[in-house]
Design a protein around this motif. Structure first.
Motif, mmCIF file in Angstrom:
data_model
loop_
_atom_site.group_PDB
_atom_site.id
_atom_site.type_symbol
_atom_site.label_atom_id
_atom_site.label_comp_id
_atom_site.label_asym_id
_atom_site.label_seq_id
_atom_site.Cartn_x
_atom_site.Cartn_y
_atom_site.Cartn_z
ATOM 1 N N GLY A 1 0.785 -1.183 -0.061
ATOM 2 C CA GLY A 1 0.079 0.122 -0.007
ATOM 3 C C GLY A 1 0.700 1.410 0.014
ATOM 4 N N GLU A 2 2.041 1.276 0.144
ATOM 5 C CA GLU A 2 2.987 2.255 -0.026
ATOM 6 C C GLU A 2 3.700 2.391 -1.231
ATOM 7 O OE1 GLU A 2 4.040 4.542 2.647
ATOM 8 O OE2 GLU A 2 2.851 3.691 4.371
ATOM 9 N N ILE A 3 3.959 3.763 -1.742
ATOM 10 C CA ILE A 3 4.428 3.936 -3.023
ATOM 11 C C ILE A 3 6.142 4.069 -2.654
ATOM 12 C CG2 ILE A 3 4.901 5.674 -5.060
ATOM 13 C CD1 ILE A 3 1.797 6.043 -4.826
ATOM 14 N N TYR A 4 7.161 3.452 -3.588
ATOM 15 C CA TYR A 4 8.434 3.493 -3.430
ATOM 16 C C TYR A 4 9.048 3.930 -4.897
ATOM 17 C CZ TYR A 4 7.981 1.226 1.295
ATOM 18 O OH TYR A 4 7.575 0.867 2.393
ATOM 19 N N LEU A 5 10.097 4.395 -4.678
ATOM 20 C CA LEU A 5 10.991 4.770 -5.913
ATOM 21 C C LEU A 5 11.957 3.330 -6.110
ATOM 22 C CD1 LEU A 5 12.185 8.512 -5.398
ATOM 23 C CD2 LEU A 5 10.287 7.550 -6.965
ATOM 24 N N ALA A 6 12.025 3.164 -7.194
ATOM 25 C CA ALA A 6 12.893 2.053 -7.688
ATOM 26 C C ALA A 6 14.193 2.513 -7.696
ATOM 27 C CB ALA A 6 12.761 1.536 -8.903
ATOM 28 N N ALA A 7 15.167 1.882 -6.765
ATOM 29 C CA ALA A 7 16.551 2.364 -6.744
ATOM 30 C C ALA A 7 17.725 1.403 -6.442
ATOM 31 C CB ALA A 7 16.636 3.410 -5.711
ATOM 32 N N GLN A 8 18.923 1.604 -6.677
ATOM 33 C CA GLN A 8 19.973 0.756 -6.061
ATOM 34 C C GLN A 8 21.027 1.611 -5.491
ATOM 35 O OE1 GLN A 8 21.708 -1.025 -9.458
ATOM 36 N NE2 GLN A 8 22.438 0.795 -10.371
ATOM 37 N N VAL A 9 21.670 0.818 -4.613
ATOM 38 C CA VAL A 9 22.891 1.239 -4.078
ATOM 39 C C VAL A 9 24.051 0.729 -4.649
ATOM 40 C CG1 VAL A 9 23.145 -0.477 -2.261
ATOM 41 C CG2 VAL A 9 24.136 1.845 -1.786
ATOM 42 N N VAL A 10 25.024 1.660 -4.804
ATOM 43 C CA VAL A 10 26.303 1.265 -5.837
ATOM 44 C C VAL A 10 27.657 1.762 -4.579
ATOM 45 C CG1 VAL A 10 27.935 1.864 -7.439
ATOM 46 C CG2 VAL A 10 25.330 1.915 -7.940
ATOM 47 N N TYR A 11 28.263 0.590 -4.278
ATOM 48 C CA TYR A 11 29.468 0.717 -3.684
ATOM 49 C C TYR A 11 30.695 0.623 -4.386
ATOM 50 C CZ TYR A 11 26.331 -0.516 0.320
ATOM 51 O OH TYR A 11 25.316 -0.445 1.248
ATOM 52 N N ASP A 12 31.631 1.714 -4.184
ATOM 53 C CA ASP A 12 32.943 1.587 -5.068
ATOM 54 C C ASP A 12 33.960 0.899 -4.063
ATOM 55 O OD1 ASP A 12 31.820 3.343 -6.994
ATOM 56 O OD2 ASP A 12 32.513 5.039 -6.043
ATOM 57 N N LEU A 13 34.476 -0.090 -4.661
ATOM 58 C CA LEU A 13 35.372 -1.184 -3.965
ATOM 59 C C LEU A 13 36.738 -0.533 -3.843
ATOM 60 C CD1 LEU A 13 33.718 -4.488 -4.870
ATOM 61 C CD2 LEU A 13 33.013 -3.311 -2.850
ATOM 62 N N GLY A 14 37.448 -0.731 -2.711
ATOM 63 C CA GLY A 14 38.813 -0.592 -2.562
ATOM 64 C C GLY A 14 39.547 -1.698 -2.475
ATOM 65 N N ARG A 15 40.542 -1.646 -1.444
ATOM 66 C CA ARG A 15 41.502 -2.918 -1.366
ATOM 67 C C ARG A 15 40.937 -4.012 -0.682
ATOM 68 N NH1 ARG A 15 43.847 -2.766 3.781
ATOM 69 N NH2 ARG A 15 43.001 -1.045 5.076
ATOM 70 N N ILE A 16 41.328 -5.310 -0.932
ATOM 71 C CA ILE A 16 41.208 -6.477 -0.198
ATOM 72 C C ILE A 16 41.739 -6.398 1.324
ATOM 73 C CG2 ILE A 16 41.128 -8.809 -0.026
ATOM 74 C CD1 ILE A 16 39.712 -7.955 -2.704
ATOM 75 N N ILE A 17 40.964 -6.427 2.043
ATOM 76 C CA ILE A 17 41.326 -6.154 3.662
ATOM 77 C C ILE A 17 42.034 -7.591 4.064
ATOM 78 C CG2 ILE A 17 41.062 -5.356 6.016
ATOM 79 C CD1 ILE A 17 39.087 -3.462 4.856
ATOM 80 N N GLU A 18 41.159 -8.459 3.783
ATOM 81 C CA GLU A 18 41.667 -9.894 4.097
ATOM 82 C C GLU A 18 40.704 -10.861 3.032
ATOM 83 O OE1 GLU A 18 39.080 -11.471 8.046
ATOM 84 O OE2 GLU A 18 40.598 -10.038 8.409
ATOM 85 N N LYS A 19 41.218 -12.159 3.022
ATOM 86 C CA LYS A 19 40.367 -13.036 2.405
ATOM 87 C C LYS A 19 40.642 -14.290 2.882
ATOM 88 C CE LYS A 19 43.923 -13.253 -1.428
ATOM 89 N NZ LYS A 19 44.123 -13.176 -2.874
ATOM 90 N N HIS A 20 39.619 -15.364 2.604
ATOM 91 C CA HIS A 20 39.838 -16.715 2.905
ATOM 92 C C HIS A 20 39.385 -17.357 1.733
ATOM 93 C CE1 HIS A 20 40.464 -15.621 7.194
ATOM 94 N NE2 HIS A 20 39.530 -14.723 7.205
ATOM 95 N N VAL A 21 39.985 -18.103 1.187
ATOM 96 C CA VAL A 21 39.617 -18.956 -0.218
ATOM 97 C C VAL A 21 40.078 -20.279 -0.096
ATOM 98 C CG1 VAL A 21 39.679 -16.837 -1.606
ATOM 99 C CG2 VAL A 21 41.651 -18.154 -1.414
#
Length: 119
Positions: free
Chosen positions: A99-119
Motif C-alpha cells: 500500500g505504500e509507493i516507493y521509488l525503484a533504486a539501487q545502491v552502488v558501492y565503490d570497492l577498494g583494497r582487499i583487507i583480508e580473504k579466505h579462499v
C-alpha cells in the motif's frame, strides 16, 4: 569499523579478488532499505540536496553462497551512492509495496583494497 555482510556468487567474488569488478550493486527494496539507506526518525531515506543518502560502511564482508565452509573476503568501501531508476522518458520508476509507493533504486558501492580473504 562498520561492516556490511553480503552473499555473492563465486564468479563475482573472483572478479572482485582479481580487481576486475570494482563496484557492487544492490537493489533497494522496502525490506532492505534500512540496510542500505540512512533513515530518518520516520523510517524514510534521508535526502540531502535532492540526493538520497546511503548508509555508510567502511567495508563489505563478502561470502560465497551459504555453505559452512565458504570463501570470504573483507573489502574496503571507498564510496557509496544511491541511483534512482528511470524509464525511457526519464521519469522516476515507482512501485507499490503493501500500500505504500516507493521509488525503484539501487545502491552502488565503490570497492577498494582487499583487507583480508579466505579462499
Amino acid at each position: 569499523m562498520e561492516i556490511l555482510t553480503l552473499i555473492i556468487k563465486q564468479k563475482f567474488f573472483d572478479e572482485i579478488l582479481s580487481g576486475k569488478k570494482t563496484q557492487e550493486f544492490r537493489e533497494i527494496r522496502p525490506t532492505t532499505q534500512k540496510k542500505y539507506c540512512q533513515l530518518d526518525v520516520d523510517g524514510y531515506c534521508v535526502e540531502k540536496d535532492g540526493v538520497l543518502q546511503p548508509k555508510r560502511y567502511d567495508a563489505i564482508q563478502f561470502f560465497v553462497g551459504y555453505n559452512k565452509d565458504r570463501a570470504s573476503a573483507l573489502v574496503e568501501v571507498k564510496d557509496a551512492q544511491i541511483e534512482l531508476f528511470e524509464d525511457e522518458n526519464h521519469n522516476l520508476i515507482e512501485y507499490t509495496y503493501q500500500g505504500e509507493i516507493y521509488l525503484a533504486a539501487q545502491v552502488v558501492y565503490d570497492l577498494g583494497r582487499i583487507i583480508e580473504k579466505h579462499v
